[in-house]
Design a protein around this motif. Structure first.
Motif, PDB file in Angstrom:
ATOM      1  N   VAL B 176      62.386  80.722  41.486  1.00 53.45           N
ATOM      2  CA  VAL B 176      60.938  81.094  41.358  1.00 53.45           C
ATOM      3  C   VAL B 176      60.771  82.745  40.575  1.00 53.45           C
ATOM      4  O   VAL B 176      59.395  82.653  39.923  1.00 53.45           O
ATOM      5  CB  VAL B 176      59.983  81.339  43.245  1.00 53.45           C
ATOM      6  CG1 VAL B 176      59.536  82.107  43.543  1.00 53.45           C
ATOM      7  CG2 VAL B 176      60.422  79.870  44.065  1.00 53.45           C
ATOM      8  N   MET B 177      61.105  83.328  40.833  1.00 50.27           N
ATOM      9  CA  MET B 177      61.011  84.848  39.879  1.00 50.27           C
ATOM     10  C   MET B 177      61.390  84.319  38.920  1.00 50.27           C
ATOM     11  O   MET B 177      60.398  84.193  38.204  1.00 50.27           O
ATOM     12  CB  MET B 177      62.097  85.635  40.464  1.00 50.27           C
ATOM     13  CG  MET B 177      62.321  85.941  41.745  1.00 50.27           C
ATOM     14  SD  MET B 177      60.537  86.934  41.472  1.00 50.27           S
ATOM     15  CE  MET B 177      61.414  89.010  41.074  1.00 50.27           C
ATOM     16  N   GLY B 202      54.003  73.732  36.907  1.00 49.88           N
ATOM     17  CA  GLY B 202      54.895  72.525  37.208  1.00 49.88           C
ATOM     18  C   GLY B 202      55.244  72.807  38.551  1.00 49.88           C
ATOM     19  O   GLY B 202      56.199  71.826  39.053  1.00 49.88           O
ATOM     20  N   LEU B 203      57.221  73.378  38.087  1.00 52.31           N
ATOM     21  CA  LEU B 203      58.283  73.676  37.738  1.00 52.31           C
ATOM     22  C   LEU B 203      57.860  73.882  39.122  1.00 52.31           C
ATOM     23  O   LEU B 203      58.565  74.040  40.604  1.00 52.31           O
ATOM     24  CB  LEU B 203      59.081  74.232  36.905  1.00 52.31           C
ATOM     25  CG  LEU B 203      60.196  74.232  37.515  1.00 52.31           C
ATOM     26  CD1 LEU B 203      61.030  73.269  37.508  1.00 52.31           C
ATOM     27  CD2 LEU B 203      61.197  75.737  36.696  1.00 52.31           C
ATOM     28  N   LEU B 204      56.797  75.562  39.045  1.00 55.37           N
ATOM     29  CA  LEU B 204      57.000  76.432  40.582  1.00 55.37           C
ATOM     30  C   LEU B 204      56.603  75.351  42.018  1.00 55.37           C
ATOM     31  O   LEU B 204      56.818  75.548  42.968  1.00 55.37           O
ATOM     32  CB  LEU B 204      56.207  77.436  40.601  1.00 55.37           C
ATOM     33  CG  LEU B 204      56.190  78.368  39.433  1.00 55.37           C
ATOM     34  CD1 LEU B 204      55.155  79.501  39.754  1.00 55.37           C
ATOM     35  CD2 LEU B 204      57.965  79.551  40.660  1.00 55.37           C
ATOM     36  N   ALA B 205      55.133  74.124  41.153  1.00 53.28           N
ATOM     37  CA  ALA B 205      54.828  73.599  42.139  1.00 53.28           C
ATOM     38  C   ALA B 205      55.349  72.773  43.218  1.00 53.28           C
ATOM     39  O   ALA B 205      55.647  72.434  44.100  1.00 53.28           O
ATOM     40  CB  ALA B 205      53.062  73.146  41.902  1.00 53.28           C
ATOM     41  N   SER B 206      56.371  72.118  42.427  1.00 51.36           N
ATOM     42  CA  SER B 206      57.305  71.232  42.858  1.00 51.36           C
ATOM     43  C   SER B 206      58.331  72.018  43.802  1.00 51.36           C
ATOM     44  O   SER B 206      59.123  71.267  44.506  1.00 51.36           O
ATOM     45  CB  SER B 206      58.656  70.109  41.490  1.00 51.36           C
ATOM     46  OG  SER B 206      58.612  71.392  40.579  1.00 51.36           O
ATOM     47  N   MET B 207      59.275  73.031  43.180  1.00 53.14           N
ATOM     48  CA  MET B 207      59.408  73.733  44.242  1.00 53.14           C
ATOM     49  C   MET B 207      58.950  74.146  45.219  1.00 53.14           C
ATOM     50  O   MET B 207      59.478  73.532  46.316  1.00 53.14           O
ATOM     51  CB  MET B 207      59.546  75.748  43.807  1.00 53.14           C
ATOM     52  CG  MET B 207      61.313  75.588  42.244  1.00 53.14           C
ATOM     53  SD  MET B 207      61.260  76.770  42.054  1.00 53.14           S
ATOM     54  CE  MET B 207      61.904  76.882  39.923  1.00 53.14           C
ATOM     55  N   ASP B 208      58.237  74.171  45.256  1.00 48.09           N
ATOM     56  CA  ASP B 208      57.392  74.445  46.413  1.00 48.09           C
ATOM     57  C   ASP B 208      57.295  73.730  47.837  1.00 48.09           C
ATOM     58  O   ASP B 208      57.395  73.655  48.152  1.00 48.09           O
ATOM     59  CB  ASP B 208      55.440  74.563  45.837  1.00 48.09           C
ATOM     60  CG  ASP B 208      54.935  76.278  45.314  1.00 48.09           C
ATOM     61  OD1 ASP B 208      56.414  76.497  45.210  1.00 48.09           O
ATOM     62  OD2 ASP B 208      54.362  76.364  45.163  1.00 48.09           O
TER      63      ASP B 208
END
Lengths: 218, 225
Positions: B176-177, B202-208
């Motif tokens: 995330v960081m 997009g990567l953050l959203a999929s992590m979420d």
């Protein structure tokens, strides 16, 4: 496994004793010289570390949802071995990097990822040791999260620059290096299996002892 | 039922917080002191280092967030209300969602102050792409809070929980960081590197999505005694 333990131990010891001769005879990598021999120790340890982390994640998930105490012991043992093999990887890597890249450490994708994975495994052990009652479930959740995290760590660090040799190195090794490499890999894997068995046995005995204490108190 | 329970938990936390404002003030003050300390490290001869603002912003959020997470559950433990909360005839996952929303709202308030402040103090063009920055910060905050709330909840009963939370949380939120810092510095370039910022969002959203799914899944077995 218990019957096989002693014979396997003998085999593993013999393999470890013979490995230096094999590595010595392996083709000399011209650009790197003697330091390239670390490869026979470094890369297989990394493979076993990954394997051990995956075992820990799966066993933890089993424990969390099925409440299988055996799975918990397996998770605990493999987390310890992940830390051990991770230490080997992290200690031997810089020795090679100093010669190959001219620096001890670089925040490249693979290095960062191994380091983070290693930290997660250490924090798992930390929870198990200092978490107090209920730390078994805590650790299991941590391991499940850690395993789910792996693809993201991989992706996010991969978008950075990268120095580390690619995974394609291992399948395309020249024949004279391939033999000793897989020999070393097998020896390290056997050691993992033996350590895991010994560790599981210890945990089983501990659980049995605890059960006896509880029975005595009742 | 699910949404109502989550909103009720959020409302309860909000009511307590509005009265005492304890967590909000400590979080804000802590974030400010973080920024102050970074200004010592990353300003050279009056000029801040290039790209330092992105890192400072996210580290301040992560540190302040850890403080807030510890506090929200400390309050429940202190007044022995966590058991009552868990005994309520409501889905456990809804309680988790309510708690998490509380942390997200709190961090959003802190970020609303932090972003302009960091932009001002470190001469960073953070607000050049306000909408994309908002999306990035929101996705990062949700990712951080989803893991953080679960860990804080499960550490409530553990010994040495104050030490344990950062030790467990920081390695776990490394992706995330990375995505947050990289995305922010892509937005800070002139001209802004929009495609790679969108990639990080997009990567953050999929992590979420993944973190939330696992958290909702594990919250039930974790909080059962």
């Amino acid at each position: 496994m218990r019957k096989l333990f002693m014979p396997l131990l003998v085999v593993a010891t013999a393999m470890f004793a013979y490995a230096p001769f094999m590595i010595d005879q392996a083709a000399y990598e011209s650009s790197m010289g003697l330091v390239s021999k670390i490869f026979y120790f470094h890369a297989p340890s990394g493979m076993v570390m990954l394997l051990s982390a995956v075992v820990c994640g799966i066993a933890s998930a089993l424990y969390l949802w099925r409440r299988n105490p055996g799975a918990d012991r397996l998770a605990m043992a493999s987390a310890e071995l992940t830390v051990l093999y991770g230490l080997i990887v992290i200690a031997t890597g810089p020795l090679w990097a100093r010669k190959a890249w001219g620096i001890w450490w670089d925040w490249d994708a693979r290095l960062t990822m191994s380091f983070v994975g290693w930290l997660i495994a250490i924090s798992y052990l930390f929870v198990r040791k200092y978490g107090g009652p209920g730390s078994d479930k805590l650790g299991a959740a941590l391991a499940v999260f850690g395993t789910a995290n792996v693809p993201f760590i991989y992706l996010s660090v991969n978008f950075w620059r990268t120095l580390h040799p690619k995974t394609s190195v291992v399948p395309t090794l020249p024949p004279l290096i391939r033999g000793p490499f897989w020999f070393s890999a097998l020896a390290l894997f056997l050691m993992y299996l033996l350590l895991l068995t010994a560790r599981l046995h210890l945990e089983r005995q501990r659980a049995a002892l605890d059960a006896l204490y509880l029975a005595e108190e009742d | 039922m699910f949404t109502r329970t989550a909103l009720l938990v959020l409302k309860k936390d909000f009511a307590i917080e509005v009265r005492s404002r304890e967590i909000l003030y400590t979080t804000l003050l802590f974030a400010l002191s973080c920024v102050l300390i970074f200004s010592i490290a990353f300003v050279k001869e009056g000029e801040p280092l290039l790209d330092a603002a992105a890192g400072i912003l996210w580290i301040a959020v992560e540190f302040a967030g850890t403080l807030a997470l510890g506090k929200t559950f400390e309050r429940e433990r202190y007044s022995e209300t966590l058991r009552a909360l868990l005994l309520a005839p409501a889905p456990r996952a809804a309680i988790y969602v309510g708690k998490m929303l509380g942390v997200v709202v709190l961090l959003a308030v802190a970020e609303a102050l932090l972003v302009p402040l960091v932009a001002l103090l470190f001469h960073a063009p953070l607000l050049a792409q306000p909408l994309l920055l908002m999306a990035l910060v929101a996705a990062g905050t949700i990712g951080f809070s989803s893991v953080g709330t679960l860990f804080a909840a499960m550490l409530v009963r553990a010994r040495s929980r104050d030490v344990m939370l950062p030790i467990l949380l920081y390695p776990m939120t490394v992706p995330v960081m990375i995505a947050g810092v990289r995305g922010t510095s892509a937005l800070m370039q002139s001209p802004a590197d929009v495609p790679s910022a969108i990639m990080w969002i997009g990567l953050l959203a999929s992590m979420d999505v993944v973190f939330m799914t696992i958290a909702l899944w594990t919250f039930e077995p974790l909080m059962t005694e």
